[in-house]
Design a protein around this motif. Structure first.
Motif, PDB file in Angstrom:
ATOM      1  N   THR A 158      -1.942  -6.797  -1.605  1.00  0.00           N
ATOM      2  CA  THR A 158      -0.899  -7.816  -1.618  1.00  0.00           C
ATOM      3  C   THR A 158      -0.955  -8.556  -0.287  1.00  0.00           C
ATOM      4  O   THR A 158      -0.999  -7.926   0.779  1.00  0.00           O
ATOM      5  CB  THR A 158       0.493  -7.184  -1.800  1.00  0.00           C
ATOM      6  OG1 THR A 158       0.564  -6.563  -3.089  1.00  0.00           O
ATOM      7  CG2 THR A 158       1.590  -8.227  -1.683  1.00  0.00           C
ATOM      8  N   VAL A 217       1.039 -11.420   1.974  1.00  0.00           N
ATOM      9  CA  VAL A 217       2.265 -12.191   2.155  1.00  0.00           C
ATOM     10  C   VAL A 217       2.066 -13.129   3.340  1.00  0.00           C
ATOM     11  O   VAL A 217       1.711 -12.672   4.442  1.00  0.00           O
ATOM     12  CB  VAL A 217       3.489 -11.289   2.409  1.00  0.00           C
ATOM     13  CG1 VAL A 217       4.759 -12.132   2.456  1.00  0.00           C
ATOM     14  CG2 VAL A 217       3.599 -10.213   1.347  1.00  0.00           C
ATOM     15  N   MET A 264       7.794  -5.047   0.460  1.00  0.00           N
ATOM     16  CA  MET A 264       6.801  -5.319  -0.583  1.00  0.00           C
ATOM     17  C   MET A 264       6.057  -4.065  -1.027  1.00  0.00           C
ATOM     18  O   MET A 264       5.431  -4.057  -2.089  1.00  0.00           O
ATOM     19  CB  MET A 264       5.786  -6.349  -0.071  1.00  0.00           C
ATOM     20  CG  MET A 264       6.368  -7.713   0.241  1.00  0.00           C
ATOM     21  SD  MET A 264       7.081  -8.516  -1.209  1.00  0.00           S
ATOM     22  CE  MET A 264       5.622  -8.756  -2.222  1.00  0.00           C
ATOM     23  N   ARG A 282      13.334 -12.670   1.425  1.00  0.00           N
ATOM     24  CA  ARG A 282      12.949 -13.218   0.129  1.00  0.00           C
ATOM     25  C   ARG A 282      11.506 -13.681   0.184  1.00  0.00           C
ATOM     26  O   ARG A 282      11.052 -14.222   1.199  1.00  0.00           O
ATOM     27  CB  ARG A 282      13.867 -14.374  -0.255  1.00  0.00           C
ATOM     28  CG  ARG A 282      15.301 -13.962  -0.532  1.00  0.00           C
ATOM     29  CD  ARG A 282      16.122 -15.102  -1.096  1.00  0.00           C
ATOM     30  NE  ARG A 282      16.097 -16.276  -0.229  1.00  0.00           N
ATOM     31  CZ  ARG A 282      15.746 -17.486  -0.620  1.00  0.00           C
ATOM     32  NH1 ARG A 282      15.356 -17.703  -1.890  1.00  0.00           N
ATOM     33  NH2 ARG A 282      15.753 -18.506   0.216  1.00  0.00           N
ATOM     34  N   VAL A 283      10.802 -13.474  -0.897  1.00  0.00           N
ATOM     35  CA  VAL A 283       9.428 -13.956  -1.017  1.00  0.00           C
ATOM     36  C   VAL A 283       9.270 -14.670  -2.354  1.00  0.00           C
ATOM     37  O   VAL A 283      10.058 -14.460  -3.285  1.00  0.00           O
ATOM     38  CB  VAL A 283       8.406 -12.798  -0.913  1.00  0.00           C
ATOM     39  CG1 VAL A 283       8.508 -12.085   0.425  1.00  0.00           C
ATOM     40  CG2 VAL A 283       8.565 -11.820  -2.071  1.00  0.00           C
ATOM     41  N   ARG A 284       8.250 -15.498  -2.415  1.00  0.00           N
ATOM     42  CA  ARG A 284       7.927 -16.208  -3.658  1.00  0.00           C
ATOM     43  C   ARG A 284       6.486 -15.902  -4.023  1.00  0.00           C
ATOM     44  O   ARG A 284       5.590 -15.999  -3.184  1.00  0.00           O
ATOM     45  CB  ARG A 284       8.116 -17.720  -3.489  1.00  0.00           C
ATOM     46  CG  ARG A 284       7.819 -18.531  -4.734  1.00  0.00           C
ATOM     47  CD  ARG A 284       8.232 -19.980  -4.537  1.00  0.00           C
ATOM     48  NE  ARG A 284       7.359 -20.663  -3.595  1.00  0.00           N
ATOM     49  CZ  ARG A 284       6.255 -21.332  -3.932  1.00  0.00           C
ATOM     50  NH1 ARG A 284       5.884 -21.381  -5.215  1.00  0.00           N
ATOM     51  NH2 ARG A 284       5.523 -21.934  -3.017  1.00  0.00           N
ATOM     52  N   ARG A 285       6.268 -15.544  -5.273  1.00  0.00           N
ATOM     53  CA  ARG A 285       4.919 -15.238  -5.738  1.00  0.00           C
ATOM     54  C   ARG A 285       4.114 -16.515  -5.907  1.00  0.00           C
ATOM     55  O   ARG A 285       4.573 -17.482  -6.518  1.00  0.00           O
ATOM     56  CB  ARG A 285       4.970 -14.472  -7.054  1.00  0.00           C
ATOM     57  CG  ARG A 285       3.596 -13.945  -7.479  1.00  0.00           C
ATOM     58  CD  ARG A 285       3.684 -13.058  -8.703  1.00  0.00           C
ATOM     59  NE  ARG A 285       2.368 -12.539  -9.046  1.00  0.00           N
ATOM     60  CZ  ARG A 285       2.082 -11.255  -9.152  1.00  0.00           C
ATOM     61  NH1 ARG A 285       3.000 -10.348  -8.916  1.00  0.00           N
ATOM     62  NH2 ARG A 285       0.869 -10.870  -9.481  1.00  0.00           N
ATOM     63  N   LEU A 286       2.905 -16.508  -5.364  1.00  0.00           N
ATOM     64  CA  LEU A 286       2.009 -17.652  -5.477  1.00  0.00           C
ATOM     65  C   LEU A 286       0.983 -17.475  -6.579  1.00  0.00           C
ATOM     66  O   LEU A 286       0.381 -18.440  -7.031  1.00  0.00           O
ATOM     67  CB  LEU A 286       1.290 -17.890  -4.142  1.00  0.00           C
ATOM     68  CG  LEU A 286       2.181 -18.214  -2.951  1.00  0.00           C
ATOM     69  CD1 LEU A 286       1.347 -18.348  -1.693  1.00  0.00           C
ATOM     70  CD2 LEU A 286       2.983 -19.488  -3.217  1.00  0.00           C
ATOM     71  N   SER A 331      -2.923 -10.164  -4.849  1.00  0.00           N
ATOM     72  CA  SER A 331      -1.644 -10.775  -5.243  1.00  0.00           C
ATOM     73  C   SER A 331      -1.067 -11.500  -4.036  1.00  0.00           C
ATOM     74  O   SER A 331      -0.895 -10.902  -2.983  1.00  0.00           O
ATOM     75  CB  SER A 331      -0.674  -9.701  -5.746  1.00  0.00           C
ATOM     76  OG  SER A 331      -1.184  -9.055  -6.894  1.00  0.00           O
ATOM     77  N   ARG A 332      -0.760 -12.796  -4.200  1.00  0.00           N
ATOM     78  CA  ARG A 332      -0.374 -13.625  -3.060  1.00  0.00           C
ATOM     79  C   ARG A 332       1.107 -14.018  -3.143  1.00  0.00           C
ATOM     80  O   ARG A 332       1.624 -14.367  -4.202  1.00  0.00           O
ATOM     81  CB  ARG A 332      -1.247 -14.884  -3.006  1.00  0.00           C
ATOM     82  CG  ARG A 332      -2.713 -14.591  -2.804  1.00  0.00           C
ATOM     83  CD  ARG A 332      -3.608 -15.794  -3.113  1.00  0.00           C
ATOM     84  NE  ARG A 332      -3.207 -16.983  -2.389  1.00  0.00           N
ATOM     85  CZ  ARG A 332      -2.680 -18.071  -2.950  1.00  0.00           C
ATOM     86  NH1 ARG A 332      -2.475 -18.093  -4.275  1.00  0.00           N
ATOM     87  NH2 ARG A 332      -2.344 -19.114  -2.226  1.00  0.00           N
ATOM     88  N   TYR A 333       1.768 -13.954  -1.966  1.00  0.00           N
ATOM     89  CA  TYR A 333       3.173 -14.317  -1.861  1.00  0.00           C
ATOM     90  C   TYR A 333       3.371 -15.140  -0.578  1.00  0.00           C
ATOM     91  O   TYR A 333       2.546 -15.088   0.336  1.00  0.00           O
ATOM     92  CB  TYR A 333       4.066 -13.076  -1.777  1.00  0.00           C
ATOM     93  CG  TYR A 333       4.074 -12.204  -3.012  1.00  0.00           C
ATOM     94  CD1 TYR A 333       5.111 -12.276  -3.926  1.00  0.00           C
ATOM     95  CD2 TYR A 333       3.031 -11.305  -3.241  1.00  0.00           C
ATOM     96  CE1 TYR A 333       5.121 -11.463  -5.061  1.00  0.00           C
ATOM     97  CE2 TYR A 333       3.042 -10.504  -4.371  1.00  0.00           C
ATOM     98  CZ  TYR A 333       4.075 -10.579  -5.281  1.00  0.00           C
ATOM     99  OH  TYR A 333       4.086  -9.782  -6.387  1.00  0.00           O
ATOM    100  N   GLU A 334       4.487 -15.857  -0.539  1.00  0.00           N
ATOM    101  CA  GLU A 334       4.904 -16.462   0.716  1.00  0.00           C
ATOM    102  C   GLU A 334       6.331 -16.035   1.027  1.00  0.00           C
ATOM    103  O   GLU A 334       7.158 -15.871   0.117  1.00  0.00           O
ATOM    104  CB  GLU A 334       4.819 -17.995   0.660  1.00  0.00           C
ATOM    105  CG  GLU A 334       5.756 -18.655  -0.310  1.00  0.00           C
ATOM    106  CD  GLU A 334       5.687 -20.172  -0.242  1.00  0.00           C
ATOM    107  OE1 GLU A 334       4.979 -20.682   0.633  1.00  0.00           O
ATOM    108  OE2 GLU A 334       6.338 -20.830  -1.071  1.00  0.00           O
TER     109      GLU A 334
END
Length: 352
Positions: free
Chosen positions: A103, A105, A123, A334-338, A347-350
């Motif tokens: 993962t 982030v 995460m 908070r994160v957002r899935r990309l 798996s990418r998140y910001e």
């Protein structure tokens, strides 16, 4: 009405003699808690998350990820938190071609080590979390031996060691194991400046010597606790953020790494160690967890500025210890899935 118990009260109240845990672990596994050895891992089922926070550390990160790819125990995932690197580290993570879940982030601004580690903690999906710096190459048995320790104990924080090396060793084929005697907690002649007196209890006498063997003198940290000091250090000082292993639930309940109290160089890991010890967790040295640390330029600032930053953070640390023990809350981000798993199974998140 009695004032609320503070973190310092908790440190004074708790010892660190984990002998009973050590005996029970030996009875269950046939291994030693502090130096488990590399055998008897067939029954390990503990899911592990390795959290690597990185900031402009692409070069070293490649070696750290190579060390994770070499792990003999495969029941783990890797969570990389890119803390505002420019350029981002995604390419380095892809090129590592890890064969375990990954993962990534991305923080679009640098938020600091404490925040990046806490995002990784949130995460993480494993019940055990290993925090590893991006310039540390762990030995191949690390995840397995930490998994077996956490699977058969409760209330323990394990901390690892390091040997400083150059790029030839760090990025090479690892022909030898890192040497624990190169770590300052094993053998140290540090001292001489009063800002290095890191003890939570400031009434301890100033040390009259400079040479220490902290692991041995503290009987493997068992004689630390109750704010006892050896030289310049006490129990929280034995928790170094480059190599820390805890149960995820314990770290969340403790509030994670304190984000609001420390800026610049150091002390967030010292504070995390203080919180865990004040809550009654045992700090245990994992003598077989010795990583190669890449010797590199680091901070580009004068020595006087480094010292000033240290002194500011140590002053904040002393203020932090006055907080009520029950005032700390789990971190929230908070994160957002990309997208993902995408290229390389990442798996990418910001972070928002």
């Amino acid at each position: 009405m009695r004032d609320a118990l503070t973190l310092l009260d908790g440190l004074r109240a708790h010892g660190n003699d984990y002998s009973a845990v050590e005996r029970a672990f030996g009875d269950r596994t046939g291994l030693e808690l502090t130096g488990a050895g590399t055998g008897a891992l067939d029954e390990v089922r503990e899911p592990v998350s390795v959290v690597v926070a990185t900031y402009d550390g692409r070069r070293a990160l490649a070696g750290a990820l190579a060390g994770l790819q070499e792990q003999t125990y495969r029941g783990f995932e890797v969570v990389v938190v890119d803390d505002g690197s420019d350029p981002p580290v995604e390419r380095t993570v892809r090129e590592a071609a890890l064969t375990v879940p990954v993962t990534l982030v991305r923080c679009h601004a640098n938020r600091g080590a404490a925040t990046a580690r806490n995002i990784g903690l949130l995460m993480a999906e494993g019940s055990t979390v290993v925090f590893l710096d991006d310039d540390m190459r762990a030995p191949p048995h690390t995840t397995g031996l930490l998994a077996v320790r956490q699977q058969h104990t409760d209330g323990c924080l394990f901390t690892g060691f390091r040997e400083n090396t150059g790029p030839e060793t760090f990025f090479g084929p690892q022909p030898r194991a890192a040497r624990i005697e190169r770590d300052w907690r094993w053998s140290s002649d540090r001292g001489g400046d009063r800002h290095l007196l890191l003890t939570a209890d400031r009434s301890v006498p100033y040390p009259d010597r400079l040479s220490y063997q902290l692991v041995r003198e503290s009987r493997f940290f068992k004689e630390f606790g109750h704010c006892r000091a050896i030289g310049f250090w006490d129990l929280p000082g034995m928790v170094v953020g480059h190599s820390v292993c805890v149960k995820r639930a314990d770290a969340l309940a403790a509030g994670g790494f304190p984000e609001e109290h420390f800026r610049g160089w150091g002390a967030e890991d010292l504070a995390f160690g203080a919180v865990m010890a004040a809550r009654g967790h045992s700090v245990v040295p994992a003598l077989d967890w010795v990583s190669f640390h890449l010797r590199h330029a680091g901070r580009h600032e004068p020595r006087a500025a480094q010292r000033a930053s240290l002194e500011r953070n140590f002053a904040r640390y002393l203020e932090f210890l006055r907080l009520p023990l029950d005032a700390l809350r789990p971190p929230r981000h908070r994160v957002r899935r990309l997208g993902g798993p995408g290229a390389g199974g990442i798996s990418r998140y910001e972070a928002l």
